[in-house]
Design an enzyme around this catalytic site. Structure first.
Site, PDB file in Angstrom:
ATOM      1  N   SER A  23      16.085 -25.005 -33.203  1.00  0.00           N
ATOM      2  CA  SER A  23      14.933 -23.985 -33.336  1.00  0.00           C
ATOM      3  C   SER A  23      14.581 -23.410 -32.411  1.00  0.00           C
ATOM      4  O   SER A  23      14.298 -22.158 -31.991  1.00  0.00           O
ATOM      5  CB  SER A  23      13.646 -24.825 -34.155  1.00  0.00           C
ATOM      6  OG  SER A  23      14.083 -25.189 -35.248  1.00  0.00           O
ATOM      7  N   ARG A  27      14.804 -19.476 -30.311  1.00  0.00           N
ATOM      8  CA  ARG A  27      13.745 -18.807 -29.969  1.00  0.00           C
ATOM      9  C   ARG A  27      13.846 -18.302 -28.538  1.00  0.00           C
ATOM     10  O   ARG A  27      13.372 -17.356 -28.144  1.00  0.00           O
ATOM     11  CB  ARG A  27      12.541 -19.567 -30.594  1.00  0.00           C
ATOM     12  CG  ARG A  27      12.238 -19.514 -31.716  1.00  0.00           C
ATOM     13  CD  ARG A  27      11.246 -20.910 -32.076  1.00  0.00           C
ATOM     14  NE  ARG A  27      10.911 -20.907 -33.543  1.00  0.00           N
ATOM     15  CZ  ARG A  27      11.424 -21.321 -34.420  1.00  0.00           C
ATOM     16  NH1 ARG A  27      12.622 -21.382 -34.336  1.00  0.00           N
ATOM     17  NH2 ARG A  27      10.894 -21.143 -35.718  1.00  0.00           N
ATOM     18  N   GLY A  94      20.182 -19.287 -40.757  1.00  0.00           N
ATOM     19  CA  GLY A  94      19.257 -18.938 -41.542  1.00  0.00           C
ATOM     20  C   GLY A  94      18.057 -18.450 -40.584  1.00  0.00           C
ATOM     21  O   GLY A  94      17.289 -17.557 -40.791  1.00  0.00           O
ATOM     22  N   SER A 167       6.920 -21.993 -44.413  1.00  0.00           N
ATOM     23  CA  SER A 167       8.386 -21.804 -43.881  1.00  0.00           C
ATOM     24  C   SER A 167       8.032 -21.350 -42.186  1.00  0.00           C
ATOM     25  O   SER A 167       7.333 -20.256 -42.198  1.00  0.00           O
ATOM     26  CB  SER A 167       9.051 -20.806 -44.538  1.00  0.00           C
ATOM     27  OG  SER A 167       9.948 -20.250 -44.049  1.00  0.00           O
ATOM     28  N   GLN A 169      10.779 -20.130 -40.466  1.00  0.00           N
ATOM     29  CA  GLN A 169      11.166 -18.914 -40.381  1.00  0.00           C
ATOM     30  C   GLN A 169      10.423 -17.566 -40.766  1.00  0.00           C
ATOM     31  O   GLN A 169      10.401 -16.634 -40.189  1.00  0.00           O
ATOM     32  CB  GLN A 169      12.545 -18.939 -41.288  1.00  0.00           C
ATOM     33  CG  GLN A 169      13.420 -20.213 -40.331  1.00  0.00           C
ATOM     34  CD  GLN A 169      14.535 -20.331 -41.436  1.00  0.00           C
ATOM     35  OE1 GLN A 169      14.869 -19.870 -42.397  1.00  0.00           O
ATOM     36  NE2 GLN A 169      15.439 -21.346 -40.742  1.00  0.00           N
ATOM     37  N   ASP A 315      14.415 -31.149 -42.651  1.00  0.00           N
ATOM     38  CA  ASP A 315      15.775 -31.172 -42.731  1.00  0.00           C
ATOM     39  C   ASP A 315      16.400 -32.438 -42.376  1.00  0.00           C
ATOM     40  O   ASP A 315      17.512 -32.711 -42.214  1.00  0.00           O
ATOM     41  CB  ASP A 315      16.161 -30.507 -40.992  1.00  0.00           C
ATOM     42  CG  ASP A 315      15.746 -28.800 -41.208  1.00  0.00           C
ATOM     43  OD1 ASP A 315      15.646 -28.209 -42.382  1.00  0.00           O
ATOM     44  OD2 ASP A 315      15.762 -28.377 -40.048  1.00  0.00           O
TER      45      ASP A 315
HETATM   46  C1  S3P Z   1      13.602 -23.688 -39.068  1.00  0.00           C
HETATM   47  C2  S3P Z   1      12.743 -23.909 -40.012  1.00  0.00           C
HETATM   48  C3  S3P Z   1      13.009 -24.447 -41.402  1.00  0.00           C
HETATM   49  C4  S3P Z   1      14.384 -25.398 -41.097  1.00  0.00           C
HETATM   50  C5  S3P Z   1      15.512 -24.699 -40.349  1.00  0.00           C
HETATM   51  C6  S3P Z   1      14.936 -24.201 -39.139  1.00  0.00           C
HETATM   52  C7  S3P Z   1      12.934 -23.000 -37.890  1.00  0.00           C
HETATM   53  O1  S3P Z   1      13.275 -23.731 -42.231  1.00  0.00           O
HETATM   54  O2  S3P Z   1      14.651 -25.873 -42.301  1.00  0.00           O
HETATM   55  O3  S3P Z   1      16.296 -25.738 -40.300  1.00  0.00           O
HETATM   56  O4  S3P Z   1      14.058 -22.831 -36.718  1.00  0.00           O
HETATM   57  O5  S3P Z   1      12.372 -22.056 -38.060  1.00  0.00           O
HETATM   58  P1  S3P Z   1      12.146 -22.903 -43.135  1.00  0.00           P
HETATM   59  O6  S3P Z   1      11.287 -22.192 -42.127  1.00  0.00           O
HETATM   60  O7  S3P Z   1      12.565 -21.863 -44.016  1.00  0.00           O
HETATM   61  O8  S3P Z   1      11.410 -24.074 -43.773  1.00  0.00           O
END
Ligand code: S3P
Length: 429
Positions: A23, A27, A94, A167, A169, A315
């Protein structure tokens, strides 16, 4: 498609470090690109997902050097990105497709985002809808539900957005779009999701306000390039924590792990299960807490998990399911329906694969119940194209009675390219 074999272990021993946090690596490239001046990122996670972020920002005109010692980003400033010449392919990431959508929403040019089969199945309306409300023009399959997405952005207006699910993300996409507004953009969540975006934006000089589950950002900040050292990924450390917790005679120390309280659900859950875990040598690196973690084998018991504990371990539910197969009694996990829309449907895939090894798991729409302890069997398993399912099965193999084959195991490299080597270096067969 590549398969990997894993074997029962006598014990797991050693002192290790795991690669940098996924993560935070994503970023750091994104925020470094939008900053003025150079950002140097040490311990960057050189995995497929994060290298796709590097590729994406290069396509947007940012000069990024990837050296073994550090990734160096020559920031172009908030208004310095340029129109990409081709479709941006995020691969399996994602985090990249969702957060970059927020950044592209603020750009006065056309861009198209796509990804692999799993990405093209994952829900996008949760970012598309608020970004449209801020003023971006976004199209996608089925009215914007799925990628590919096309984005034409520009002048955005600040909004207050209440998300239906926690979330990071989604929250991050909106906060990033908020950088391109004149005003304050706020995201309110039902439960607190990971806050790396808020911490990193403020480390780079933005004004971020946190009040409970609300995060706000003031638009048009001057972001200044910084030096960062990315802490080890607690989500990668989790496989070694569980490996040591369930394999008799084990003791593993993992150095320099990120222990941001929005990510430590795996430590809390294992502690509730009776695991022997010590978190020590606490420090702060670039606005993120870091510590060393020692785990020794101990007898585990089943627990109930839901609410914010699930969000903080979102996760890690697959690897916690492995721990639960070795725990006395029932482990009940509820409030985890987000797992249905991760890299795979993780409720279905982990239940199916651990089931092949003899685990007793009953699934619900929003979770599962695991009944233990069970002596797991050797089996032929499949990753479902999901790195976390593959690594969880590999750890389950340590306490099985025979060889475990994992088909389609190359997906592990999306987050933890040296996983198999590191595991075999710590395992005594
Ligand atoms: C993440 C947020 C989580 C996590 C993903 C990484 C991130 O997802 O499951 O592996 O780096 O912001 P969500 O924000 O959809 O919950």
């Amino acid at each position: 498609m590549g398969s990997l074999k894993f074997y029962p272990a006598k014990r797991v021993l050693g002192e290790i470090t795991v690669p940098g946090d996924k993560s935070m690596s994503h970023r750091a490239v994104m925020i470094g690109s939008l900053a003025e001046g150079t950002t140097t990122i040490r311990n960057f996670l050189m995995s497929e997902d994060c290298l796709n972020t590097v590729k994406a920002f290069r396509m947007l005109g940012v000069e990024i050097e990837v050296n073994p010692a550090a990734v160096v980003v020559k920031g172009v400033g908030l208004r310095g990105l340029r129109e990409p010449e081709d479709v941006i392919d995020v691969g399996n990431a994602g985090t990249l497709i969702r957060i970059i959508s927020g950044i592209l929403a603020g750009q006065p040019f056309f861009s198209v985002l796509t990804g692999d089969e799993s990405i093209r199945r994952r829900p996008m309306l949760r970012v598309v809808e608020p970004l449209r409300r801020m003023g971006a023009i976004i199209h996608g399959r089925e009215g914007g539900k799925y990628a590919p997405l096309s984005i034409v952005g520009g002048e955005l207006k600040p909004i207050t957005h209440r998300t239906r699910v926690a979330s990071a993300q989604v929250k991050s996409a909106i906060l990033m779009a908020g950088l391109f507004t004149r005003g304050i953009t706020t995201v309110e969540e039902p439960l607190p999701s990971r806050d790396h975006t808020e911490r990193m934006l403020s480390y780079f000089g933005a004004q971020v306000i946190k009040e409970g589950t609300r995060a706000s950002i003031r638009g048009e900040p001057k972001l200044k390039g910084r030096e960062l050292t990315i802490p080890g990924d607690i989500s990668s450390a989790a496989y070694f924590m569980v490996a040591a917790a369930i394999t008799p005679g084990s003791e593993v120390t993992i150095r320099n792990v990120g222990v941001n309280p929005t990510r430590t659900g795996v430590i809390e859950a294992l502690t509730l299960m009776g695991a022997d875990i010590e978190v020590f040598n606490r420090r702060v690196w670039n606005n993120e807490p870091v510590a060393d973690i020692r785990v020794r084998h101990s007898k585990l018991k089943g627990i109930s998990m839901g609410g914010s504990l699930v969000v903080k371990a979102i996760d890690e539910i697959p690897i916690l399911a492995v721990a639960a197969t070795q725990a006395e009694g029932e482990t009940v996990i509820r409030g985890a329906s987000e797992l249905r829309v991760k890299e795979s449907d993780r409720i279905a895939s982990i239940a199916e694969e651990l089931g092949k090894m003899g685990a007793r798991i009953e699934t619900f729409e929003d979770g599962m119940v695991i009944r233990g302890p069970v002596k797991l069997k050797g089996a032929s398993c499949h990753s479902h194209g999901d790195h976390r399912v593959a690594m969880s099965i590999a750890v389950a193999a340590l306490v099985a009675d025979g060889e475990v084959t994992i088909e389609d195991a190359e997906c592990i490299s999306t987050s933890f390219p040296n996983f198999a080597e590191l595991l075999s270096s710590a395992v005594e067969i």
